[in-house]
Structure formats: structure tokens, C-alpha cells
Scaffold this motif. Sequence first.
Motif, PDB file in Angstrom:
ATOM      1  N   ALA A1105       0.770  11.078   0.615  1.00 50.83           N
ATOM      2  CA  ALA A1105       0.932  10.049   1.651  1.00 50.83           C
ATOM      3  C   ALA A1105       1.491  10.652   2.929  1.00 50.83           C
ATOM      4  O   ALA A1105       1.062  10.308   4.038  1.00 50.83           O
ATOM      5  CB  ALA A1105       1.845   8.933   1.142  1.00 50.83           C
ATOM      6  N   GLN A1429       1.388   2.624   4.684  1.00 49.78           N
ATOM      7  CA  GLN A1429       0.728   2.178   3.451  1.00 49.78           C
ATOM      8  C   GLN A1429       1.660   2.315   2.249  1.00 49.78           C
ATOM      9  O   GLN A1429       2.486   3.219   2.194  1.00 49.78           O
ATOM     10  CB  GLN A1429      -0.558   2.991   3.227  1.00 49.78           C
ATOM     11  CG  GLN A1429      -1.638   2.679   4.262  1.00 49.78           C
ATOM     12  CD  GLN A1429      -2.897   3.486   4.034  1.00 49.78           C
ATOM     13  OE1 GLN A1429      -2.987   4.609   4.523  1.00 49.78           O
ATOM     14  NE2 GLN A1429      -3.855   2.936   3.307  1.00 49.78           N
ATOM     15  N   ARG A1434      -1.541   1.970  -1.581  1.00 52.72           N
ATOM     16  CA  ARG A1434      -2.091   2.152  -0.237  1.00 52.72           C
ATOM     17  C   ARG A1434      -2.409   0.851   0.483  1.00 52.72           C
ATOM     18  O   ARG A1434      -3.151   0.848   1.472  1.00 52.72           O
ATOM     19  CB  ARG A1434      -3.317   3.071  -0.240  1.00 52.72           C
ATOM     20  CG  ARG A1434      -3.021   4.467  -0.749  1.00 52.72           C
ATOM     21  CD  ARG A1434      -4.053   5.480  -0.318  1.00 52.72           C
ATOM     22  NE  ARG A1434      -4.078   5.720   1.115  1.00 52.72           N
ATOM     23  CZ  ARG A1434      -3.190   6.454   1.771  1.00 52.72           C
ATOM     24  NH1 ARG A1434      -2.186   6.989   1.136  1.00 52.72           N
ATOM     25  NH2 ARG A1434      -3.302   6.620   3.069  1.00 52.72           N
ATOM     26  N   ASN A1459      -5.503   4.775  -5.463  1.00 52.10           N
ATOM     27  CA  ASN A1459      -4.823   5.827  -4.706  1.00 52.10           C
ATOM     28  C   ASN A1459      -4.731   7.118  -5.523  1.00 52.10           C
ATOM     29  O   ASN A1459      -4.014   8.036  -5.163  1.00 52.10           O
ATOM     30  CB  ASN A1459      -3.426   5.328  -4.313  1.00 52.10           C
ATOM     31  CG  ASN A1459      -2.767   6.231  -3.294  1.00 52.10           C
ATOM     32  OD1 ASN A1459      -3.434   6.980  -2.576  1.00 52.10           O
ATOM     33  ND2 ASN A1459      -1.446   6.178  -3.230  1.00 52.10           N
TER      34      ASN A1459
END
Length: 1567
Positions: A1105, A1429, A1434, A1459
Motif C-alpha cells: 500500500a 485506501q 482497498r 487486494n
Amino acid sequence: MNNLFPRLHLEDNNLNKMSPADVLQITEHSLQSLESCAEEELIQTFIQKILMMNYRARYVTVKETNKNDHTQQDKDASEAECDIFKDIHKNDHLSNKARSQSEQIHPMDIQMAVFHCADRFLKQLIITKLSQCQYALPLLVPDPLTQQIEFPLWTFRQINKSWKIRKTNNETISQTQPIYKTETPMVFFFRFGSVNSSKSQLMNSLINERHNTFCPGSSRTRVLMDGVVEIAWFFPSGKNTDKFSDCVAFCNLHGDAGDHEKQLQILTEMASVNVVLLPRLDKNDRSATVIQKLYKDRKPLICLFTEDESASTEMQKGKYKIGLNGRNQSEVFEELRRAINGCLKESSSTFRLEDVSKHSDIRVDEEYDKECRRGRAAAQQMMSLLEKKDLTKIKDSFLPHQGKLWHQWSQMNKELHRPQGDDIEMEISRKRTQMMDIRKEQHKLVLSELMKLFIKEMNSEDEHERKFFLNWLGNLLDEHTSADLSVLHDSYNKMWSAVVKLKESHAEPDKLKVEQAKLEKKSEELEAATFGLEHIMREIGQIYESCSSVQKNKKDLEPDFSSLPSLAAEMMISGFPLELMDGDAAHVPVIWISAVLDELIQKLGDQRVFVLSVLGIQSSGKSTMLNAMFGLQFAVSAGRCTKGAFMQLVKVSDEMKTQMNSDYILVVDTEGLRALELAGRSTRDHDNELATFVVGLANLTLINIFGENPSEMQDILQIVVQAFMRMKKVRLNPRCMFVHQNVSDVTAGEKNMEGRKRLQEKLDEMTKLAAKEEDCAAESFSDVITFDVQNDVMYFAQFWEGSPPMAPPNPNYCENIQELKESIMSHASKSHGIMLKELKDRVKDLWEALMNERFIFSFKNSLGISAYRKLETEYNKWSWRLRSAMMETENKLHNQIENKAIHEVKETDLHRELKKTSEEVKKSMSEFFEKDTYADILIQWKTSFEIKIKDLQKSIVGETKRKLNEILKHRELREKFDAQKTHHENTLYEKSKELALKLKDKANDEETLKKEFDLFWEQSVKKIISDTPPIKDTDIMRDMKETLSDINEGHLFLDQEKENRDIISVPSYSEYVVFKKSKKGKITETLKSTFGFNSDQILSPEDEAQIRSLVTDVAQQTDKMIQSFNISKLGYNKSCIQLLTDFIKAKVTEHEEKSEKYMFKNQFFMDLVYSICKRLNKMITDQHEKFREANDPVIYIEKKRGEYYSIFQKYCQGATSAVIFGEIICQKLKEPIEQSVYKKTARDLADEMRTNCKSLNGNRSNLEKHILKTLADKEDFNKYMNYIQTPRDHFKSFIRDEVSQFITDKFSVSVLPKMKENIECLQQKIMKAAHESTEHVQENRGDVGLWLKTFTQQISDVLIFSEKDLSGVKYDDVDDFSLLEDVIRKQLTVIMTDISSGFTTKTFPVKLDLKFRPDELLIDHFCQCCWVQCPFCRSICTNTIENHTGDHSVPFHRNIGLNGWFYKGTTNLAIQICTSAVASTNTYFYPSASSSNAFPWRNYRSAGGVYAVWSITPDLSELPYWKWFVCRFQKDLENYYKKTFQGYGNIPNEWRRYSKQEAVESLDQYI
């Protein structure tokens, strides 16, 4: 009566018409406690007090008036005129009518006037309340108009009485019976002639000497009582002091018995003992015959002689005479009591109320009223089915839907909200399947004959018949079950006492367990035997819920199941309570309650209600208090205590609605906390649930405490404080009041102060205890809730005035009730209440949260969410108004900058330009927060949104200033290009003019002119090209590769495969990193259910991420950089790529330095630069092409060839300077006009799309919903992954598509008209400027220079056109300004037509710079928000502010496998949904690959980092849309992540049931 009714403001046509609905509503009068009032208010005051069970209703006096007050006149009279004899007799001549006007109205006339004017239901209510006041009740009543005698049996049907009888062995037996069924001896009192002793007083002494059961007083002034027979009962208490050892009925015939022969005949026949009052006995009296007959009869007779002084004498067996004259009353009363007791012992006859109806010549109300007869017949038909059935098995036989299956479903629903085990989603899916199976089983159950009859009758069109039916059914059910319930309760109480004794004596555990098991079994029997109207309605609710769940009607159900909520809504409107929480299943039937509330809204409109709830321990008088306060009829007898929670509507009168801010009071009555019935079970959770539920539902909660003993208060106070603490945490703001009942001395102020102090201390103590459980920092109760110990604590007197069963309610208690009622209404007037629609959502929200173990974290305030969404939509409008206004200002200032009208831009100037719109927005905000239906909820966000708007305004102004300053900066940089361009153009004008002058004599030879001009043109252009080389095309990708090659010293690590993929949307970045050595050593394997990673060489979701965030941030920033380069105005050169590359390198290095876990491979930087350049290639190329077209002499000069030739021709033809100059001006204006029209049309289109385009007319959530619908429609997996991985880019792309589609679809009906409108508007402005310039020159006798200066100044706001555009053009000889104006007018029309004709659906991108296009304006508006997110799934944070304060959140999370999350030690993609995962108790996840610690999902924040800044609500809220997506694209997801949905990641079958249509429909339902 003709005199009485007008005095009471009643009319004859009022008879039998007043209904309960007329008197039970909240009126101004009902909030006043009056002991005296005007005559016209007597009826209202009497009814109000009787409904509150205040026996002082009969003692209300009429206020004194001064109409006939002659005191002053008499005082002033002279002594000579005073004559006592004259004054005493001066009113003797007045008529009876006038005299009666001056006399007080008798209390019994008020009572009987109400009785005669009331309809059947109000009569029954009034008589029931009179009975509770221990007053005598009308038994036989002559009609005031026809004198027909009526027996109002119906009015007795709801009266139940309890008493105790002491047997000879001293055993006490308790009995409870409906009064109309009770068989008792009856003593009948009547009189002949006029007597000087009060018959009523005599009777009162026998029943209760402290209370006037029969109203004593002169019969002379009574109008409506003659011929009325009243009845009252004496009920023993089982004590030695009882006057009679058993129940005795007493009847009293009002008036002279000789005038009422029918009543006399009936009652003397039915009586066990006859008691007659007469002055003396004379053979000639008309009463002699009757007395003689009664004396000869075997029935006992007691004669009371008012003119006789003798003591009690038994003349014959059972025949007594007693003298009353001059005797001690106590002696007389005692003699009379002994005589009656003696007679009763000898008499075997009994009296039953229902038997009165057997007599002829009297009208029985139940028989006379056909609707009552029909209702009774229907109820009796239902009751016939219950005959000879075991009471404990009736519900299983006749009401199966609410039995075992419903209880299983309820339990499973609670388990569903508290998932456990390794496989959460599979468990949830299994539970849902099982619950659906239970619903199907419920649906298969056969509808009992009892329920068929009930539903049929409830669908009757006659409202009165329905009401009679329900009343009859309720009464008959009570009658049917009361005896058995009484026995069961006695048995249960004995067992309970035995268990308590065993506990106190520390008995053997085994023995205690056996007794507790017996108690439990008895409790179940008691539960099974309780059968009332509420259980039938509960069955209706479960029939509805089962049909609703399977979406199918039952075979034997008529009409359709969808009509069932309407029946319950009608009942509520008619004044019946509805079960809100099933007390047996301890569950709220949310589907049913929601449907009923929907029907209420349908029938009443979305009314505002003030919700009042009550909490207290069992038998503390909660229901009694509510009944007294509002005249309601919640069950209060010991056999029928409230179970669960019930709600009932109380109407607010029209006059009070504004004052109280509500249309109705919704009263919620609850079962007692720590109820006996639930003993031996885990009651704490149930009590907490109930308390939290009703406190959360209510605007005001009454906490009912019996007495002042702190130890009895302790448990309830802790539960209540905890409930209020929970409300505070979830931003609900209910209020509370404490009511201490049964306080002996409520007048002692000092004692009350001490009591209040003690309560405050106890509340503070409980707050500290509750704060520990709820993990809340609170030291005192006032930290939790707004609470005023002086005004929010009330002390109530004891309910009974004396000892039951003969004691009436204490009038002081009734006064306390009135004070409480006034205080409640005061609270209501300060509250906003709640709309019925909001109440429906609140019920659902509270119950959903309560089913979850952690209420605080699982509560979703739907009202708050709805209000916030509405606020966000409004905020969207406000922000657009500000942006839109600033766009207009920016455009105006841009033109002025380009025209060199201004040379700097100040923030103060921009704020001034925005001031008007800003004020309008502020006003709109203020009105919204004050007047919106959600105003009381919205107020919590008022300050934050005011700050948001302020910050937005500051941001818009700052951004606009930055853009305009860039334009100023670029204006200087562009001056060389512009000057060169202008020089070329104007040189061509002058040279073509010179050539024209040479060829003037060949003006008519078109061929020669053309040939000469072409030759001139080619030579001129060649000269320009030699001076200014043409601008080359660009090759961005070549420049990028050269730059990267230079950085890598000639090496370029790019292959064909990498060139075909975009680093921004790759599934994982693991291959781009090198892991640093872990300081903690090897990661240990733990639970196989844990989400994690099986290799050190795989990035954790958190790391993924963060890298993805870096990549998207770089993409966004480089996008802005390219726009800041202003390539369309300044052109492109290779340094742009160098700047981009340097920026990307710096960002990658900065990120790398912060990471302790990994380093980037060089390939990451290379691929990132490549992907960024590839994305920007088209934008840069398009902008450079615009620059080239505008600045490359070959291109822009060639485009103007036709214009030059036209002017050349005019020169040749000898046109005047004014004509030529006018045409040159128009040719110069063409491009600025085109730009201005396109920009304005773009802004107008953006405005219209914000209003009329479904996807763009709301907030970002609405936009996202349309994106998801479009994705489902196209079913393109790559587009889905683009949306999931790079949502901002996808949003932008979607907006561009929407705008393009809108322009295409609406081109002829909207876009083209806007363009034409803007063209016309601009044309008018230009012509106005030309005309005013001409006038100005003529007035000031100026030259063409002044004209041009004035003209350019006037249009500088709307067009980029200034005097410098004509530098080098000679126009000194222009002097005909009117002609110049005409030329411009004609040429403008041609230009405007030309621009308009060239306008197509594809011209916006061609004609306008990127930043001015409608799609970019909308992107600017929608995409300046939070894009963070969820680290698990997400989902995008829905906050509309970028870099906002507080946690990130999203209403609906999705499957975390999307994800790439998978189960540790496997290649199985995870199927968990965040919200259900955090609700579970024993599942874990690894936050990163280097982490050796697994964190519980429910404590996900403890993992820190990105996890700590997200708020994820533990509940079952998810979109079916994403379940459909996972099933539809299972293979694609598996290929994308190189893992499978198998093993622990096996997709539940339930998910596969969703169709695409259902998935898309769920978006509308939830978003």
C-alpha cells in the motif's frame, strides 16, 4: 337537562359521540392541574382527572365570578334603605330555571353528562377508571331523552378485581376475576319518599368509611341521577378487620323508588338483601304495598326509618328494622353491618352482573349495538377453538410461527453478529443459509384456524366493528387465562421463595440445582400459559417476516402477506400498544417493526414523535405510571406483567404541536429489569440490551425506582448509567428523569434534598464503575449526560390511599403524575423529537449494534449517516458554487493579464471578487443547519463544515492566485513568441497593402490579382521561415530513453515485456525490491487461519500500500508538473523530461530512506519513469501540437491566407481605411472570440452536468456508485483492477467518458444552444463596446487611437485582445467611426457563424487547453478529496477533504482477497470481509512480512501504521455487489494474483446466488 348541557357547553347531538381519541390527546388543558375551573371546563377537567385515576375529579369546584356581585352597591346604600325582611325574600320571585343557573352543578351530573356523551369505547374507559378510583358504577341508566333503561354491561368488561379470603383454618386464598363474572351476594338500597338521612353515606360506611364510594349530597340539585342504579363491591383483604368476610355487591337506586318501578322490580328480585329507607311506615303510603310484599317474601329485608329512634330489632327471621333519628352514627352503622352479615349468612342467593341482561324491558348496550354484537360473535368464534385445550400448549398449537423456530432464528441471528471460528465468511454463510432454512420452515407451517379468523376479522371494513372485536378478544383471552395464570404465579412464587431460602442457608449444590431446575420448568410453563392479544400480533409479525424472507405468500393466507403491517398500524392508530421487543425471544423483529412503521408513515405521513421510554425493576409501577399519565391501558396486573417492550402512540392536539415540536408522543413501556421470570438465567446481558435499546430509542427515559433504598437501586443504576455512556459514545443525546415511587413523605424539602444528594453520589459511583467496563474517562454522571439533580428527580407519594383492595389511588400520587407530565412536556418542547422514518432506522441501528458484542464499535447511526450524506451533498453544491464563481473571476483576470490590463494578482482582490458568492453560501449553510429536518443531528458538524468551507475558499483563492501568477510569469516568457507572431502578421498586412496599391488599376482582374498575391505570399512566407525556423515535432519516449540512458551511463534496462505493462497497476511490487536483513530473525509460523505471508521475499499489504501510494502520488504530482510547464503556450523541450526524471528520482530516494525493510531495485525507478512518461505522452504531445499550430509560422500564417487575401482584395478595390481596419480587427478577434466562447460553454456545461447528469449531480459516493454500475455493465476485469488499484485515475477516466457521452447525447438540445447563446452574448458585448467607443471619440473629438484604446479596455474582461495585437498596422487615417462600427457588426456576424458552424462534439479537446475543458473542471471538483485506501480491502475513504483530520472510513468494505491477501502457509486467497473479520473473536493477521507478531482482527488498530488510522465498524454490512464480483471474476483474480480461492479461501455457495442484476440493485439500496 336542557339547562345543564348548555352550561357544560354540550349539545343534545353530542350524545354517544365523544371518543377516546378526543380525550386522550395532549392538550393545553391536560397539562394543567385544576381544583376549580369555569363551568365550561368542568367536563374536560373531570375527564382529565378521572383518566389519571384522581378521585378528586368529583370535587372540582366552579370558580367564583363577579357578574352578580352587588356588594359595593349594597355597601353604598343608606342605612335608611336597609330592610332584612325585604332583602331575604327579594329573590323568591325567580323562576326555577334562573335559580338553577345560580346553583352549583352536582358532581354526579358532570359524571353522567360525560357518560351520556361518550361513545361505547370512552364509556368503557371512563367506567374502568371510575372503578380504579373505587367509585360506584352505573348499572341501570335511563336514557335522558327517552327514559329507556339501559344496562351498560360493555362498560364493565375490562374491570378485573383482586381480593383475599381467609378460610376457617386461617389459610388465605387470593383471587382475581373479571367483575362481570364475579358471583357475590348483593345488597340493594332504595328509598321511598323524602328522607333526611343520606343513603349514600350509609352505604359508604359499609364499604369504606374513609372514601365516598357513592357520592353523597342533596338529590334536589341533581338532574341526571334520578332512576340511575349504581353498583359497588366490597372486597375483603383476608384480614380479621374486614367488615365482610367475602365479596359483597352493593346497589343503590337514586331517587324515589316509587317513581322507578322497573329498576325496583329488577333489583329486589336479584338482591340477596333488600335495604329500604323511609321516614316511617303508613298503610296509606304508596310504598306500603311494595314493603308488605317484600316483608312477606323469604328474602331478607332491612327497614331503616329516618323518623324512628329505636335500635336494631329483628321483627321476624331475616326481617330487621333500625331507627336512625337522633342516634349515634357509628352505632347505626355497626347495627346495619351486623344485620346485613346476619342476613347474608342465611341467604344463599348470589348476584352476577351478566344476569342483569336477562331481564326484559331494559336495553343491554352490547345487544343494542350491532357492531358490538358482530365483534363479540367473531371473538367468541375464535375462543371456541381454545376450549378444553391445555393452556400451556395453546401457543404451540395455534401460534407456531413464534415458537421454537423463531427462537432458534433469534439465537442464530445473535450468533451471526458474533462470528467465531477460523472460517468466518463460511460460518456467516452457513448461518445465513440455516436462518433462511428456518424461515422456509416457518413459511411451511400451516396457518391455524385461529389466525385465519383473526386476519379475516381484522380486514373488516367497519372500523368500529374491528375495535369491538379487538376489545372482546382481549377481554375473553384475559378471562380464559387469568385463573390458570394466577395458580401458576402462586406456585412459581413459592418455588422462588424456596430457592432463595436454600441460597441463604448455603444448601447442598445438588439440592439447589434440583430446585432451580424446577423453578426453570415452572417459568417455562408460565411463559407458555401467558396468552394475549400481543401474542396473536406477534404471530402476525412472524408470519409476515417468514413470507417477506422467502418473498412468497402463504397458501392459506388471505389477503397477501404485504397487507399484514397495515393491520398493526391501524391498531396503533386506534390506541393499541404494539410489541417492539419480543420478551420471550429477547429479540426485536426488525423486519416486522420496520414494515409497521412504514405503514404508519403511509397512513399518517412522516410525523415527528417524541419518544418517551421507562425503565425500572419489576413491579415498580412503570405501567401504572404511564397509564395514569396518558390514560393508557398497558397490562398492570400481577398475572400479566409487561414482557419485552411495547410502544403506543399518544396524539398531540393541533394547538400543542408547535409548542411541543411533535405530532405524537410515542410511549415505550418495558419489562422490569431483574425480573422474577428471568431468574436463574443470565439476565445481565438481557437487562443491558433492553436498557441500551430503550435509552437509545428515546428522547427521554424515565428511570423508575421503587422507594429510596440505595441497595435496591444499585443494579438498575449501573445498567442505566452504562446505557447512557454508550449513547454518549455513539453521539446520541437522550435525556433522563428519575422517579422515586412510594416515598412516604414527599413534602419534606430537607429530606428531598438529602435524597437528591444521595442519588447524585450513587450515580457518580455507578459512573466510575461503568466507565471501567466501557473504557471511558468519566468521573461523574454529568460527564455522561446533561442532568439537573434539582429538576430531573421527582418523588412520588404511595400509590394507594390506605390498604388495598378497597383503597383508592392516592390523589397526591395523581398530582405527582401531573407534575411529571408537565415536566416531560417541557423536555419535549426543547427537543426536536424524531421522524417516524428516522425512528425506523434508529430501531434497526440500535438492534444491529446490540447483537454485536461491542455496541460502541458496531453502532451505525443510520440517521446520522443519512444526515451526513445529505450534508455532503449540500457541501458539494456549496463548494461547486464557490468554484464556479472563482472560475468566472479567474477567466476575467486571465483575459486582463493577457491584455496587460493588470500586472499582479492579490489575494485580497480574489477574496473581494468571491465575497458575494461566499455570503450566499454562508446564508445557505445557515438555513440548512437551522431548518433541515435533521437539524438536531447536523448541529454536531456545523462548526467543522464551516471550517471546511472556509478552508476550501482559502484553497480555491490560493490555487487561483497560483494559476494567475503562472500566467503572469508565462506572459513574460511568451512575449518573444507573441511579438514575433504579431510582427509577421502585421508585416504581411502592410506589404499586401503596398502590393494592392500597385495593382489598384487591375482591381477587376481577379486572375491577375490572385496570381500576384500567390507569388507575394510564397516569397513572404519563405522570408519568414528563413528568419524563424519551423518548430519540430516531439518524441517524448525517445527523449525519456536518452535521459535514462544518460543516468545509467549508457545502459538502458528496458525490455519489450516491461514496455507493455504499467507499473501503476501491477498486482505486486515484490519483484521490484530487495529485502534488508531482519533484525528480529526468522518469522515463526502460527495459526493456519492467520492472514499472512509464507516468505520473507513477499511484501506485506502495508508495504504494498505504501509503495502504491508512492507511485500514485508521483503520477499525480508529475501530472501537475506538466500542466505547470504550460507547454501549449511555451512549447516543449527535452528539459521537461529531465525535470520529471529528477523529481521521480528524488521521491523514490526519499521513500527508500524511510523504509527499514527493503530497498528498490534500479528497475523500479526505470519502470516508474517509463510508465509516467508513457501516461503523459499524449498530453505533452497534444499540448506541444497546440503550441506548434499557434506559433509555427508555416502553420499559423498558412491558416490565415484566406483572411489576408480578402483584405488584399479590398485594398485593391479601393476600400476606405475604416473598412479595412474593421476587417483586420474582426480577423484578429476571431481566435479570442472562439476561445472565450469555448471556455464559457465549457463552464456552462460543467454546471449543467452537475445538475442533470445522474452520475455527476451528487457527491463522490454517488459518482462511485455509477462507476461500479458501469463496470458491472461492461464486465471488463482489467478495468475493475484499474479501479481497485488506481481509483483516482479511474474516476478521472470515468468523468471524461461521462462528459464526452453527455456532449454527444445532448449536443443539439443543450450544448449547441449554449454555444449559440454565448456567441450572441459575446457579440452583443463587442458591439456595445464598439458603439460606446464611437460615442466616446465623437464626444471627445478623439482619433482612432482613442477609439481603439477605449474599445480594447471595454472588452478586456471577456476577450484576450489589446492594442499590441495591432502594433505595426497603420490605421492613422481612419476617421469614419460609424462606418468602422458597421463593418465590425457585419464582419462579426460572419465570424460568429463561422465559429458556430465549426462547433462539433469533438472540438473541445482541439480548441481548448486541458485545464479549461468541462471534464477537467469536474475532475478538479470531484477529485480533490481523500484517496486513502483501506489497507485490507482497498476500499476508498469517503471523506471529501484531502489530508482530513480523524480516521479514514468507508460505509462498505469488501473481500480482502481483492487486494491479494491470502492465508499464511497456503496459496489460498482470503475471502474475509473487513467488517465481519473485526467482529470475530479469534482470527489474526500479520501486518507485514517482517512482523513476527500476529494481531487479532478485532484489535486491528494495535498493529499501528496504516491500520491505526482506519475506523472499521464490526458488523455484517457488506455489498452483495462484491460477492458477485468475486464469483464472476474468480479465475481472473486467481490468474492476477497467482493464487486460488480454495481451502480456507473457498467461496461460500451463498455468494454464488447473487445475479448481476441483484448486485447492481444492491448499490442503489445501500449507497
